[in-house]
Each structure stands twice: as C-alpha cells, then as structure tokens.
Write a protein that holds these residues in place. Structure first.
Motif, PDB file in Angstrom:
ATOM      1  N   ARG A 223      86.696  77.869  96.179  1.00  0.00           N
ATOM      2  CA  ARG A 223      85.736  77.011  96.895  1.00  0.00           C
ATOM      3  C   ARG A 223      84.584  77.828  97.481  1.00  0.00           C
ATOM      4  O   ARG A 223      83.467  77.352  97.584  1.00  0.00           O
ATOM      5  CB  ARG A 223      86.436  76.230  98.003  1.00  0.00           C
ATOM      6  CG  ARG A 223      87.240  75.033  97.486  1.00  0.00           C
ATOM      7  CD  ARG A 223      87.539  74.063  98.603  1.00  0.00           C
ATOM      8  NE  ARG A 223      86.344  73.418  99.102  1.00  0.00           N
ATOM      9  CZ  ARG A 223      85.768  73.697 100.252  1.00  0.00           C
ATOM     10  NH1 ARG A 223      86.259  74.625 101.047  1.00  0.00           N
ATOM     11  NH2 ARG A 223      84.690  73.066 100.631  1.00  0.00           N
ATOM     12  N   SER A 224      84.900  79.034  97.848  1.00  0.00           N
ATOM     13  CA  SER A 224      83.881  79.818  98.531  1.00  0.00           C
ATOM     14  C   SER A 224      82.715  80.196  97.616  1.00  0.00           C
ATOM     15  O   SER A 224      81.620  80.387  98.074  1.00  0.00           O
ATOM     16  CB  SER A 224      84.506  81.089  99.116  1.00  0.00           C
ATOM     17  OG  SER A 224      84.932  81.907  98.052  1.00  0.00           O
ATOM     18  N   PHE A 225      82.938  80.255  96.299  1.00  0.00           N
ATOM     19  CA  PHE A 225      81.793  80.639  95.459  1.00  0.00           C
ATOM     20  C   PHE A 225      81.182  79.469  94.707  1.00  0.00           C
ATOM     21  O   PHE A 225      80.185  79.598  94.049  1.00  0.00           O
ATOM     22  CB  PHE A 225      82.128  81.809  94.514  1.00  0.00           C
ATOM     23  CG  PHE A 225      83.138  81.523  93.432  1.00  0.00           C
ATOM     24  CD1 PHE A 225      82.779  80.801  92.298  1.00  0.00           C
ATOM     25  CD2 PHE A 225      84.446  81.990  93.550  1.00  0.00           C
ATOM     26  CE1 PHE A 225      83.702  80.568  91.304  1.00  0.00           C
ATOM     27  CE2 PHE A 225      85.359  81.747  92.549  1.00  0.00           C
ATOM     28  CZ  PHE A 225      84.989  81.038  91.421  1.00  0.00           C
ATOM     29  N   SER A 226      81.763  78.283  94.797  1.00  0.00           N
ATOM     30  CA  SER A 226      81.118  77.148  94.148  1.00  0.00           C
ATOM     31  C   SER A 226      81.500  75.865  94.867  1.00  0.00           C
ATOM     32  O   SER A 226      82.645  75.464  94.862  1.00  0.00           O
ATOM     33  CB  SER A 226      81.543  77.056  92.685  1.00  0.00           C
ATOM     34  OG  SER A 226      81.114  75.825  92.170  1.00  0.00           O
ATOM     35  N   SER A 227      80.506  75.212  95.424  1.00  0.00           N
ATOM     36  CA  SER A 227      80.802  73.973  96.126  1.00  0.00           C
ATOM     37  C   SER A 227      80.826  72.793  95.158  1.00  0.00           C
ATOM     38  O   SER A 227      81.132  71.693  95.546  1.00  0.00           O
ATOM     39  CB  SER A 227      79.768  73.728  97.220  1.00  0.00           C
ATOM     40  OG  SER A 227      78.507  73.583  96.609  1.00  0.00           O
ATOM     41  N   VAL A 228      80.440  72.932  93.880  1.00  0.00           N
ATOM     42  CA  VAL A 228      80.461  71.810  92.948  1.00  0.00           C
ATOM     43  C   VAL A 228      81.612  71.935  91.946  1.00  0.00           C
ATOM     44  O   VAL A 228      81.615  71.280  90.924  1.00  0.00           O
ATOM     45  CB  VAL A 228      79.115  71.647  92.218  1.00  0.00           C
ATOM     46  CG1 VAL A 228      78.053  71.189  93.201  1.00  0.00           C
ATOM     47  CG2 VAL A 228      78.716  72.928  91.516  1.00  0.00           C
ATOM     48  N   MET A 229      82.529  72.789  92.249  1.00  0.00           N
ATOM     49  CA  MET A 229      83.754  72.861  91.437  1.00  0.00           C
ATOM     50  C   MET A 229      84.929  72.484  92.336  1.00  0.00           C
ATOM     51  O   MET A 229      84.925  72.755  93.538  1.00  0.00           O
ATOM     52  CB  MET A 229      83.989  74.283  90.901  1.00  0.00           C
ATOM     53  CG  MET A 229      82.953  74.770  89.905  1.00  0.00           C
ATOM     54  SD  MET A 229      82.900  73.825  88.365  1.00  0.00           S
ATOM     55  CE  MET A 229      84.284  74.564  87.487  1.00  0.00           C
ATOM     56  N   SER A 230      85.926  71.847  91.737  1.00  0.00           N
ATOM     57  CA  SER A 230      87.141  71.551  92.507  1.00  0.00           C
ATOM     58  C   SER A 230      87.932  72.831  92.695  1.00  0.00           C
ATOM     59  O   SER A 230      87.705  73.812  91.973  1.00  0.00           O
ATOM     60  CB  SER A 230      87.998  70.545  91.751  1.00  0.00           C
ATOM     61  OG  SER A 230      88.665  71.200  90.688  1.00  0.00           O
ATOM     62  N   PRO A 231      88.883  72.826  93.643  1.00  0.00           N
ATOM     63  CA  PRO A 231      89.847  73.918  93.645  1.00  0.00           C
ATOM     64  C   PRO A 231      90.671  73.830  92.353  1.00  0.00           C
ATOM     65  O   PRO A 231      90.702  72.782  91.706  1.00  0.00           O
ATOM     66  CB  PRO A 231      90.728  73.609  94.865  1.00  0.00           C
ATOM     67  CG  PRO A 231      89.960  72.620  95.659  1.00  0.00           C
ATOM     68  CD  PRO A 231      89.127  71.855  94.700  1.00  0.00           C
TER      69      PRO A 231
END
Lengths: 377, 377
Positions: A37-45
């Motif tokens: 989550r910390s490197f992409s806010s448009v990807m799910s965990p």
C-alpha cells in the motif's frame, strides 16, 4: 488518506488483540499488504484467498494462496473482508454440480461482509471504514481483500453482528422470499417445512412468527431430538415432529388448533417431502429449495388431481436476476434490523481463516452435524 | 302433444330399422313406456338403467334394472337418452375410489346426449325433439329416460354426430381448459404430452393444431406403434415418440424445428411423466390429469430448483364448480362446432345398450386396448 490510515490502525490493533503470542500464520501473511500500500495507492493489497483450479472434491481442490495486488479502478471499491460463510451452494459450485459456476481458476465464496479499505476516484457513496456486503451476492468472498465495482457493494449498519451480516443474503433472503412469493399468507395461517434445523428452516420459523403465521416443523429422528424440538420452539415453532412421529394414518390429526397449512417448504426430498405434502391443505403449494437427502420427490397422481397441490421450486440466484430483486437491498436492511433486535437468530460457528480446512470439513459433514461455518478473517 | 308424438314415431321408426328380426331384448323393454305415457302426462316413462347398489368392481355391482316412472315437475325436463360414454371416472365412481361420488343405490354415468321427451309446465327454453346434454355433466346418464331440472340441460345443434355430442364435456373440455388455463400459449409454441392416444390426448393434438401450437407426443411401446404414430400425425401431431425411443441422454436433441415446450400434460405417471418433464423448457409447467400406469410421479430436486418447473393438476369436476365454468356452455358449443366441421375427431365404438356388459368389459381393459365405449340407446 488519513481516514484510511486511522481505520487501518484500529483494525490492526483489533487484530493484534486476538493474536498474541505467538501470532497465527495469517497474521504474518498480512505483513506484505502494508508495504505494498505504501508504494501504490491505486493497487489493492495482496489477498490471501481460497482458490480452486479445477472442479472437484472441495477438500482436495481448494488451496489457500496469496494473490498479487490488483488495480483499483475509478469505480472500484477495495474491501477488507471480515467474515464469510461456507454455504452448501459454495460447495456445490466447487464440486461442479451447480448449474451456474464461475470459470476456474477462481476464488470460492459468494457472500460475506467486509470493511471498505480504499475507494477509486469516482466512488461517492462509500468510504473507508464503511461496512459493506456484496448485494446481490457475488463470487470470490473467500479472501482477505476483494475489489469490485461500487455498484456491487451495499453499505450496512455497523451495529450488526458480523456473522449475521456475513450470512444475511443466501439463506435469509431465501426464507423471506419463499414466505412472500408463492402464497398470499395472512396472520393466523400456517406453513409446514422439513429440514427445520437448517438456517433457512430456523429463519422461516422466526419470520413466520413475526408475521403471526404458525409453523409446523419436521426434523430427522436422531439422538437429542427432544432438545432440538425445545430449541425450535423457543425460536417460535408451533409444532415440531420427527419423521417417525408422522408415521400415522392422518398427520393432520396431530394438529390441534393450527389450521391446515397452505404453503410448505422442502429442502430434504424423499419421505420428508412426502410428509410436507401430507400436511398441506387442498390447493396448497410445496416449494422445494434443497435436496439434502439426495432422494427425489415422489408424488401420487391424486395429490395433483384431487388435492390440487402445486409443486414449485425456489432458487435465489435466479430470483436475484428478476425484476423483484430491485428491492433486494431494502429486504436485506429489514432482515439485518431483525438480527440487531434479536428477533432473528440462528446457529453459527466462527472459525479463524487459518483453520479453514477444519471449517470446510465441518461444512462437508465429515465431522457430524455442525452449525453453519463462518470464516472470520 | 302432437310434436312429441311425431318425434316419438320417428324415433320408433328409426329404432325399428335396426332391430329386426328378432327384436333385441331392450326393444321389448321399451314397450311399457308408451302405455304408461298414455295414462299420465306428468310422469316420465319407466327407465331402463345401469344401477349399482354398492361400490365395488363395476362388472360385479352393476345391474340393468327397470326403474318406475318419476313425476315431471313444473321445472323438469324428461330426456330420452340417445348415447352415453363409459369414462374412466365413471368406473372410478363405481369402484368407490373417486373423491366425489353419488350416494348408492344410484345410476351410473355422468355425461351423454338425449332428446327432449316432455317438459314441465314452467319450462320455456326447451321443447320435445330438442337435443340436449347435461351441462355441467350430471350423474345418472346410463339410462333410457332421465328427468332433471331445465337448468341442467343445454340445447345443442342436432347436426352434431350423436357420439360426439355424448362425449363432448368430460374429455374435450379437459383438453381445452388444460391448453388455456396454465400457460399463456401463443401460435408457434409447443406442448408435450404422454398418453397421446387417449381421447384427451387426441383432442389436445387437434385443439393445439387449431391454435397453431406444436405438439410432441409420447406413446407406449407396443405392437402397431408405427400405425399409431401415423394416425396421430394425421390428426396434426408434430412428433410422436415411443417411450423407448426417448431413452437417450438429451431428449431435446430429437426436436428439429419445434421449440422447447412450455407446457406438458401427464395422464400416465411413472417413467412417462419423467419423459414429459425432460422435454419441458426451463420454467415450464406439467399438468397431471390422470394416472393410467398407477405409478406415482417422481421428480429430481434439481428440476424444481434449477429448472424452475411447476407441477400442477387438473380436475374438470372441480373446475366446473369455479367461476370460470359460467362460460362452459359457450366452450361446449365451440367444441361441438369443431366436431361438425371435422376439425376434431377421435376414436369411439358405439355399442347397443343391451350389450352393456361387453362394453363395460372393454372399458375395464379386460379385452385389451379398445376405443372409447359409447352406449347407444
């Protein structure tokens, strides 16, 4: 993103409380989520999921796997699943005996409850922290993070007990619709059903009671049937009979003040279905929604001609695709309110996700009669 | 009374043509009628009748007896019966296995055609010489003179062939209502039925054809089935299969251009009923109106849940007591017009009244497969 973070911290705190020491395997598995989550806010965990690559015996083909992150599109909502049941229809889908089933490989499960984890840029009605259920139900709920379009998700009252929120659709909506859609029942009327200890059975008793409708209930002969009778009567059952008790010439003579039922429900087949038919009033309707005994339904000709009985079937998945399903979410809210008020309750067993194989064995009947298994993530 | 006398002379002449020499016993029995009419115009002639004093095997309990004259009240019509069929339901009433049956002793029979012999003083719509049928059907038609209130009798067109007039209600109205009352069929749709060689079956083929509806027909495996197929196809059957021909994985693969049927009819039960269910389209309805094999109907659970089939029953006697039956006489007139135009025909065997025991044996199936037996007085 502050809200997301706070909610996540809270969730993490909540999770930690129950997982020390030592932390269970799934707690360790959750670690990569945060870093991703910390490197992409448009990807799910990434999501830990019960996956099957082919149809077959569920305990052979189901594997717990970690799935990679998926993109969260503008209209998407990423939900951290809280709880999800193992329903007989889930098992039938995996076995390949269900008429409609998602293409493999796929994730199991069809209903459940989760908390909104993050939302796409075009999502307006939902925000992180909201509790949601897929409504209509939707495949793939047996996993920790589930991404689907916002239209799939229905926001519910967070005061609802989690296990009821997870199981409100497949069984309860079946109970509600079957009471409403076949016969115009009035307060004081009666219904008859077999398989009365099933969740649908327990809910029919209670939903009927809410409407002032009597219920006549048929259960299997087994050790402890007296306790089962008492339990169902506490839920509101007017009469509970074992199948053996109904080996009499005229079953209706066993009904004291209860009128002959105009509507019956069958989820067993075989003799148990014949007993429902025997109770029905002239012109009555029996609705089949399950076949637990795996035996067919056998009906004498005279029941159709001279008793004018109608035999129908109910399948929630088909009902969901009908026009009536537009009001589905209002019905779900009504049912959830009944669970919060305590007017609607039923047996479930919560099972941690890392014990999924045991829960599956219980759902498969390998460990004797067991309550509904609900996986808690 | 001139008209009565002329009609009677004509009838006598007609009768004499077929009864010389020597006159059959029933011709001798008719003699007392004339002498009785001469001393009382408000009494019926005596009636020669098939009477049973108790329920039981029809060939054991039925006796031909002469009944004394009865008074013809102001509203009554005395009818000289011309022809009456032996229907399976007549046999079931005598056997005592029919749910509704007249108290014994009584005269057999439930439908037929007759000629008005004389009328009470308050009767306006009928006069001697008219042809009438009891409509709705009414008990006691197996006798030479039948006295009932004018409201019982429906005047029909005398150009109708007598044997069709005698049999128009019990079987044909069943065929018509079953095609109309369960599924909204449109031209181009299809129905499927077993027992296709029965009168109801033959009429369903023809009434469907009149409406542009295809029929798929199932018959027993027996010697001469190819001739039966040809005969039913001449009546308008689109497809005729024997049960053995349908022992294939997917019966629908046998249908070329015919759409899947939405409505099915079962008068057999057992495997023949299952075959009807196999042909039915998703959401279809099977209507049971008979159980010739004496086997029950067995249905897999999935047929109700996933195929959404409905199973219903039809019983003309109950339908007759409904509101819809108000239009009954219009329907009868329509059906009679089809028999006159040749669009509706079916196998019958006329049998003189004095050979009633043989006709009864044939109707009971003691002499193999036989056409419908119609008694001619």
């Amino acid at each position: 993103m502050a809200t997301v973070r706070i909610v996540h911290l809270k969730a993490a705190l909540r999770r930690c409380r129950g997982t020390s020491p030592p932390p269970p395997p799934w707690a360790l598995c959750r670690l990569p989520n945060r870093s991703i989550r910390s490197f992409s806010s448009v990807m799910s965990p990434p999501s830990k999921a019960v996956v099957y690559d082919e149809q077959g015996p569920p305990d052979a083909v189901c594997k717990v796997k970690e799935l990679p992150p998926v993109p969260i599109k503008d209209e998407d909502v990423c939900v951290r699943m809280l709880a999800t049941p193992i329903n007989p229809s889930d098992i039938n889908r995996i076995e390949g005996v269900y008429p409609v089933r998602p293409p493999v490989p796929t994730v199991g499960g069809y209903e459940g409850v989760g908390e909104v984890h993050s939302v796409g840029s075009a999502v307006l009605g939902l925000r992180p922290g909201d509790w949601v259920i897929p409504s209509p139900p939707s495949s793939g709920t047996w996993q920790t993070y589930l991404v689907k379009e916002q239209s799939v998700w229905h926001k519910i009252d967070k005061c609802t007990p989690m296990e009821y929120a997870a199981t409100i659709t497949v069984n309860l909506l079946t109970s509600l619709r079957m009471l409403e859609d076949f016969v115009d029942l009035k307060s004081g009327d009666a219904v008859v059903q077999n398989g009365a200890t099933s969740i649908v059975g327990q809910c029919i008793i209670q939903l009927a009671r809410v409407r002032g409708i009597h219920s006549i209930n048929i259960i299997r002969d087994r050790a402890g049937s007296d306790e089962v009778k008492q339990k169902l009567k506490k839920l509101g059952a007017d009469e509970v009979f074992t199948e053996n008790q109904l080996e009499v010439k005229n079953v209706k003579s066993l009904l004291a003040d209860i009128p002959e039922p105009t509507l019956g429900f069958n989820c067993v087949g075989g003799n148990a279905a014949s007993l429902v038919l025997k109770f029905l009033k002239h012109g009555g309707t029996m609705v089949t929604y399950g076949g637990m005994s795996r035996k067919p339904i056998t009906v004498p000709t005279s029941a159709f001609i001279f008793k004018d009985l109608s035999l129908r079937g109910f399948w929630l998945q088909k009902w969901m695709s009908s026009d009536k399903a537009k009001e589905c979410r209002d019905m779900i809210d009504y049912l959830l309110s009944l669970t919060r008020s305590g007017e609607l309750k039923y047996d479930m067993e919560l099972c941690p996700f890392d014990e999924f194989p045991t829960a599956l064995d219980k759902a498969l009947g390998k460990l004797g009669s067991q309550p509904k298994q609900v996986i808690k993530f």
